[in-house]
Design a protein around this motif. Structure first.
Motif, PDB file in Angstrom:
ATOM      1  N   SER A  50       0.824  -1.207   0.000  1.00 13.64           N
ATOM      2  CA  SER A  50       0.000   0.000   0.000  1.00 13.64           C
ATOM      3  C   SER A  50       0.858   1.257   0.000  1.00 13.64           C
ATOM      4  N   GLU A  51       0.189   2.357  -0.182  1.00 13.98           N
ATOM      5  CA  GLU A  51       0.863   3.643  -0.171  1.00 13.98           C
ATOM      6  C   GLU A  51       1.309   4.022   1.237  1.00 13.98           C
ATOM      7  N   ARG A  52       0.895   3.273   2.245  1.00 17.14           N
ATOM      8  CA  ARG A  52       1.328   3.547   3.622  1.00 17.14           C
ATOM      9  C   ARG A  52       2.661   2.884   3.935  1.00 17.14           C
ATOM     10  N   ASP A  53       3.132   2.006   3.069  1.00 14.28           N
ATOM     11  CA  ASP A  53       4.395   1.325   3.313  1.00 14.28           C
ATOM     12  C   ASP A  53       5.554   2.309   3.225  1.00 14.28           C
ATOM     13  N   ILE A  54       6.669   1.927   3.826  1.00 12.73           N
ATOM     14  CA  ILE A  54       7.838   2.817   3.882  1.00 12.73           C
ATOM     15  C   ILE A  54       8.283   3.247   2.488  1.00 12.73           C
ATOM     16  N   TRP A  55       8.318   2.306   1.551  1.00 15.07           N
ATOM     17  CA  TRP A  55       8.697   2.653   0.180  1.00 15.07           C
ATOM     18  C   TRP A  55       7.542   2.220  -0.721  1.00 15.07           C
ATOM     19  N   ALA A  56       6.653   3.133  -1.006  1.00 18.93           N
ATOM     20  CA  ALA A  56       5.447   2.844  -1.767  1.00 18.93           C
ATOM     21  C   ALA A  56       5.706   2.898  -3.269  1.00 18.93           C
ATOM     22  N   ARG A  57       4.818   2.296  -4.017  1.00 19.55           N
ATOM     23  CA  ARG A  57       4.925   2.279  -5.481  1.00 19.55           C
ATOM     24  C   ARG A  57       4.998   3.698  -6.055  1.00 19.55           C
ATOM     25  N   SER A  58       4.172   4.597  -5.553  1.00 22.65           N
ATOM     26  CA  SER A  58       4.171   5.973  -6.089  1.00 22.65           C
ATOM     27  C   SER A  58       5.500   6.672  -5.816  1.00 22.65           C
ATOM     28  N   LEU A  59       6.103   6.442  -4.661  1.00 25.34           N
ATOM     29  CA  LEU A  59       7.403   7.028  -4.354  1.00 25.34           C
ATOM     30  C   LEU A  59       8.479   6.447  -5.263  1.00 25.34           C
ATOM     31  N   ASN A  60       8.412   5.145  -5.488  1.00 28.01           N
ATOM     32  CA  ASN A  60       9.357   4.492  -6.378  1.00 28.01           C
ATOM     33  C   ASN A  60       9.272   5.096  -7.790  1.00 28.01           C
ATOM     34  N   ALA A  61       8.055   5.229  -8.297  1.00 32.12           N
ATOM     35  CA  ALA A  61       7.856   5.805  -9.633  1.00 32.12           C
ATOM     36  C   ALA A  61       8.342   7.254  -9.689  1.00 32.12           C
ATOM     37  N   ALA A  62       8.060   8.028  -8.647  1.00 36.75           N
ATOM     38  CA  ALA A  62       8.483   9.428  -8.631  1.00 36.75           C
ATOM     39  C   ALA A  62      10.012   9.528  -8.678  1.00 36.75           C
ATOM     40  N   CYS A  63      10.686   8.662  -7.958  1.00 37.68           N
ATOM     41  CA  CYS A  63      12.153   8.698  -7.967  1.00 37.68           C
ATOM     42  C   CYS A  63      12.708   8.327  -9.338  1.00 37.68           C
ATOM     43  N   TRP A  64      12.148   7.284  -9.956  1.00 42.41           N
ATOM     44  CA  TRP A  64      12.604   6.911 -11.294  1.00 42.41           C
ATOM     45  C   TRP A  64      12.356   8.047 -12.284  1.00 42.41           C
ATOM     46  N   LYS A  65      11.210   8.718 -12.169  1.00 41.06           N
ATOM     47  CA  LYS A  65      10.907   9.826 -13.082  1.00 41.06           C
ATOM     48  C   LYS A  65      11.885  10.978 -12.903  1.00 41.06           C
ATOM     49  N   MET A  66      12.260  11.270 -11.669  1.00 43.20           N
ATOM     50  CA  MET A  66      13.253  12.333 -11.437  1.00 43.20           C
ATOM     51  C   MET A  66      14.602  11.951 -12.022  1.00 43.20           C
ATOM     52  N   TYR A  67      14.950  10.693 -11.891  1.00 39.43           N
ATOM     53  CA  TYR A  67      16.256  10.209 -12.352  1.00 39.43           C
ATOM     54  C   TYR A  67      16.333  10.118 -13.872  1.00 39.43           C
ATOM     55  N   LEU A  68      15.314   9.527 -14.487  1.00 43.90           N
ATOM     56  CA  LEU A  68      15.350   9.257 -15.926  1.00 43.90           C
ATOM     57  C   LEU A  68      14.671  10.328 -16.783  1.00 43.90           C
ATOM     58  N   GLN A  69      13.911  11.214 -16.159  1.00 46.28           N
ATOM     59  CA  GLN A  69      13.201  12.275 -16.878  1.00 46.28           C
ATOM     60  C   GLN A  69      12.298  11.679 -17.963  1.00 46.28           C
ATOM     61  N   ASP A  70      12.424  12.159 -19.193  1.00 48.67           N
ATOM     62  CA  ASP A  70      11.549  11.728 -20.292  1.00 48.67           C
ATOM     63  C   ASP A  70      11.783  10.277 -20.717  1.00 48.67           C
ATOM     64  N   ARG A  71      12.904   9.698 -20.324  1.00 49.76           N
ATOM     65  CA  ARG A  71      13.197   8.311 -20.717  1.00 49.76           C
ATOM     66  C   ARG A  71      12.496   7.292 -19.812  1.00 49.76           C
ATOM     67  N   TYR A  72      11.936   7.732 -18.690  1.00 47.91           N
ATOM     68  CA  TYR A  72      11.292   6.835 -17.726  1.00 47.91           C
ATOM     69  C   TYR A  72      10.279   5.913 -18.412  1.00 47.91           C
ATOM     70  N   GLY A  73      10.476   4.618 -18.246  1.00 47.94           N
ATOM     71  CA  GLY A  73       9.546   3.628 -18.773  1.00 47.94           C
ATOM     72  C   GLY A  73       9.608   3.401 -20.265  1.00 47.94           C
ATOM     73  N   THR A  74      10.506   4.080 -20.976  1.00 49.44           N
ATOM     74  CA  THR A  74      10.602   3.919 -22.427  1.00 49.44           C
ATOM     75  C   THR A  74      11.666   2.882 -22.772  1.00 49.44           C
ATOM     76  N   CYS A  75      11.809   2.612 -24.040  1.00 48.40           N
ATOM     77  CA  CYS A  75      12.852   1.696 -24.515  1.00 48.40           C
ATOM     78  C   CYS A  75      14.221   2.365 -24.544  1.00 48.40           C
ATOM     79  N   ASP A  76      14.280   3.638 -24.222  1.00 47.80           N
ATOM     80  CA  ASP A  76      15.513   4.421 -24.278  1.00 47.80           C
ATOM     81  C   ASP A  76      16.379   4.326 -23.027  1.00 47.80           C
ATOM     82  N   VAL A  77      16.055   3.451 -22.108  1.00 48.39           N
ATOM     83  CA  VAL A  77      16.791   3.359 -20.852  1.00 48.39           C
ATOM     84  C   VAL A  77      17.859   2.278 -20.961  1.00 48.39           C
ATOM     85  N   GLU A  78      19.094   2.654 -20.719  1.00 45.16           N
ATOM     86  CA  GLU A  78      20.219   1.725 -20.790  1.00 45.16           C
ATOM     87  C   GLU A  78      20.363   0.960 -19.474  1.00 45.16           C
TER      88      GLU A  78
END
Length: 163
Positions: A50-78
């Motif tokens: 759940s979103e109440r867990d220490i490391w929730a799915r939404s937090l994980n996604a937000a961190c990846w988006k900050m790190y990868l920017q527009d490449r997040y979730g695309t085929c462009d990630v090395e």
């Protein structure tokens, strides 16, 4: 030895992939605790907590988006940005990989260890039952935390004995 926890575990895994087979000094071991390895958010464990867990799915996604920017979730990630995307897991150093069963990225870490084993690589995987992200740091005297610390100590002693 490359060592990393959480996002640092993903960076350590990426560096290990990068240095493999190069003329530069290569690590003799890799030590990953709760490594964040895959931006694709497709593993079953990403939906189990759940979103109440220490490391929730939404937090994980937000961190990846900050790190990868527009490449997040695309085929462009090395694989050097998201190590789970690697297709070749051969010639990696011995690995200690530690994940917790109540963790968003549990399944991607288990798959990462399986990918290392597939070409005959050396990975010692621990999935701590009922553990969550950084439980051993938050509750260092709990029996599960002490067992996790003992497993690390044993692995390091075993590693040095082989060298």
């Amino acid at each position: 030895m490359l060592v990393g926890t959480s996002a640092g575990g993903g960076l350590a895994a990426a560096l290990s992939l990068y240095t493999r087979g190069r003329a530069e000094p290569s690590p003799h071991a890799q030590f990953l605790v709760c490594p964040i390895l895959d931006d694709r958010d497709k593993a079953i464990s990403t939906t189990q907590f759940s979103e109440r867990d220490i490391w929730a799915r939404s937090l994980n996604a937000a961190c990846w988006k900050m790190y990868l920017q527009d490449r997040y979730g695309t085929c462009d990630v090395e694989p050097y940005a998201a190590p789970a995307r690697a297709t070749d897991f051969s010639q990696l150093p011995p690995n200690y990989i530690d994940i917790r069963s109540a963790e968003v990225f549990r399944d991607e870490v288990v798959q990462y260890a399986s990918n290392i084993w597939a070409p005959g690589g050396d990975a010692e995987l621990y999935v701590w039952p009922g553990g969550w992200h950084n439980f051993d740091l938050l509750l260092p005297t709990a029996s599960l935390s002490m067992a996790a610390q003992q497993a690390i100590t044993n692995w390091v002693h075993h590693l040095f004995a082989r060298q």
